[in-house]
Design a protein around this motif. Structure first.
Motif, PDB file in Angstrom:
ATOM      1  N   PHE A  75       0.845  -1.201   0.000  1.00  0.00           N
ATOM      2  CA  PHE A  75       0.000   0.000   0.000  1.00  0.00           C
ATOM      3  C   PHE A  75       0.875   1.243   0.000  1.00  0.00           C
ATOM      4  O   PHE A  75       1.870   1.310   0.712  1.00  0.00           O
ATOM      5  CB  PHE A  75      -0.892  -0.004   1.247  1.00  0.00           C
ATOM      6  N   ASP A  83      -8.031   2.719  -5.640  1.00  0.00           N
ATOM      7  CA  ASP A  83      -7.025   1.649  -5.607  1.00  0.00           C
ATOM      8  C   ASP A  83      -6.532   1.396  -4.183  1.00  0.00           C
ATOM      9  O   ASP A  83      -6.376   0.249  -3.754  1.00  0.00           O
ATOM     10  CB  ASP A  83      -5.831   2.015  -6.488  1.00  0.00           C
ATOM     11  N   LYS A  86      -9.204  -0.370  -2.013  1.00  0.00           N
ATOM     12  CA  LYS A  86      -9.342  -1.778  -2.409  1.00  0.00           C
ATOM     13  C   LYS A  86      -8.173  -2.614  -1.902  1.00  0.00           C
ATOM     14  O   LYS A  86      -8.350  -3.738  -1.430  1.00  0.00           O
ATOM     15  CB  LYS A  86      -9.452  -1.892  -3.933  1.00  0.00           C
ATOM     16  N   LYS A  87      -6.992  -2.042  -2.001  1.00  0.00           N
ATOM     17  CA  LYS A  87      -5.793  -2.736  -1.515  1.00  0.00           C
ATOM     18  C   LYS A  87      -5.928  -3.032  -0.011  1.00  0.00           C
ATOM     19  O   LYS A  87      -5.679  -4.147   0.444  1.00  0.00           O
ATOM     20  CB  LYS A  87      -4.564  -1.856  -1.768  1.00  0.00           C
ATOM     21  N   ASN A  91      -6.166  -6.751   1.626  1.00  0.00           N
ATOM     22  CA  ASN A  91      -5.137  -7.167   2.581  1.00  0.00           C
ATOM     23  C   ASN A  91      -5.755  -7.595   3.905  1.00  0.00           C
ATOM     24  O   ASN A  91      -5.378  -8.614   4.487  1.00  0.00           O
ATOM     25  CB  ASN A  91      -4.149  -6.018   2.831  1.00  0.00           C
TER      26      ASN A  91
END
Lengths: 200, 200
Positions: A75, A83, A86-87, A91
């Motif tokens: 990240f 993005d 969502k990451k 995770n």
DNA sequence: CGTAAGTAAATAAATATTTACTTATATTTG
DNA sequence: CAAATATAAGTAAATATTTATTTACTTACG
């Protein structure tokens, strides 16, 4: 001098987490833990001052520490809002799916005054947990992508639903059909993103 | 025959909640509770089979029951989505603001296996808690206002952020400036609504 | 007066923590 | 470079509390 037995240290921690997850924090006792780890109660007191010390270290180091590491992997604060979020969600889901016991103690963090207090004090001493997430939020506020709320508010909007979904995921593990699939989880992520982002 | 002393019954419950809120579920003991309520431990056992029975009834009746009643006050499943959600959020915030101790045990509901199990079993026996909310969600799915997710997913998206904000509200009660004002709370409500509703 | 609510004091089982001892290894010393 | 020693890691058993729960008794009302 006799070398530290790292296995034993790790055994104490992971078995403690297991007992907490299966029987609850209120049913974890030093003798039960020692018996389950195949060691003497005294051994726990070599590594931890007392029961509270054990619980706090378990929570801060074993649970929150590893969770932070896992969530921040790959990240970057400079990522585009969509993005980045969502990451973080991916995770977090990935981490908890393979660390169910850690999730159980994590939940106690919001209830138990002992853990809650430890978290607050630690946040003050060590600087904010999840600092990259804070910068990420600040930058997106500056860019006008999201509204200008206190970061605690952003965190509630962003992560509370994710944790609740993880809870449901575990509830459904024993049942015939899992409702919290990766797909559902990420659809929820998009719902959250849509709510938070300003119309451009 | 000697009449039941309702004050005593209520004292047990409210003092138990207070101890749980201030010292944690793991530090509530029958003797401490009896002493704080100014009664004999035996008296608790007249009203409750054992400690687990007390905790479960405290959680289900005193906390969840009252919470449900407060949240559903003035709520109708036929309400427009936006209005219904705002009503639920306002009711929840109002209820917890004046029932901090109940909120503390509520939080334990997600962590403690005892309470969690009691909740599940009760949901099966008594039919779903918050049934009007379920109907509300179903109708809005049918109308195409929101996406067709399992209701657990809808509940996570809808209520998890609200509870997290209540938590922050209490964290900030002792500090100079409250960040979770009614206004901020309702702005968050709108963020959640915006995320969940389909473009029309 | 009978009966249920209540109490004070006891009990038995758990619990956190210590004490007194053993074991294994790293370092020192002959 | 071994034998000796200091030292930390570990154990088994004990201790002093604390805990949930009972027993035996008292009180107050219908």
């Amino acid at each position: 001098m006799r070398p530290k037995n790292l296995d034993k240290e790790q055994a104490i921690r992971s078995i403690a987490l297991q007992i907490i997850a299966e029987e609850g924090l209120e049913n974890l006792t030093m003798q039960k833990l020692a018996a389950a780890a195949g060691i003497s109660p005294r051994t726990i007191y070599i590594k931890y001052k007392d029961k509270d010390d054990l619980l706090v270290k378990l929570y801060i180091e074993e649970v929150l520490g590893n969770y932070e590491t896992a969530v921040l992997a790959g990240f970057e604060p400079e990522m585009a809002f969509t993005d980045g979020v969502k990451k973080l969600w991916l995770n977090a889901f990935g981490y908890f799916k393979s660390n169910r016991h850690a999730f159980a103690l994590m939940q106690y963090g919001k209830s138990s005054p002992l853990l809650n207090k430890a978290y607050q004090e630690m946040n003050i001493k060590e600087g904010d947990f999840f600092a990259p997430v804070l910068r990420f939020l600040e930058q997106n506020v500056a860019k006008g992508v999201i509204k200008d709320f206190p970061h605690q508010v952003h965190r509630a909007l962003l992560f509370a639903p994710a944790l609740d979904l993880v809870n449901e995921y575990f509830d459904y593990l024993g049942r015939p059909k899992q409702i919290i699939t990766d797909e559902v989880f990420m659809l929820c992520c998009e719902v959250v993103i849509k709510g938070m982002t300003n119309p451009s």
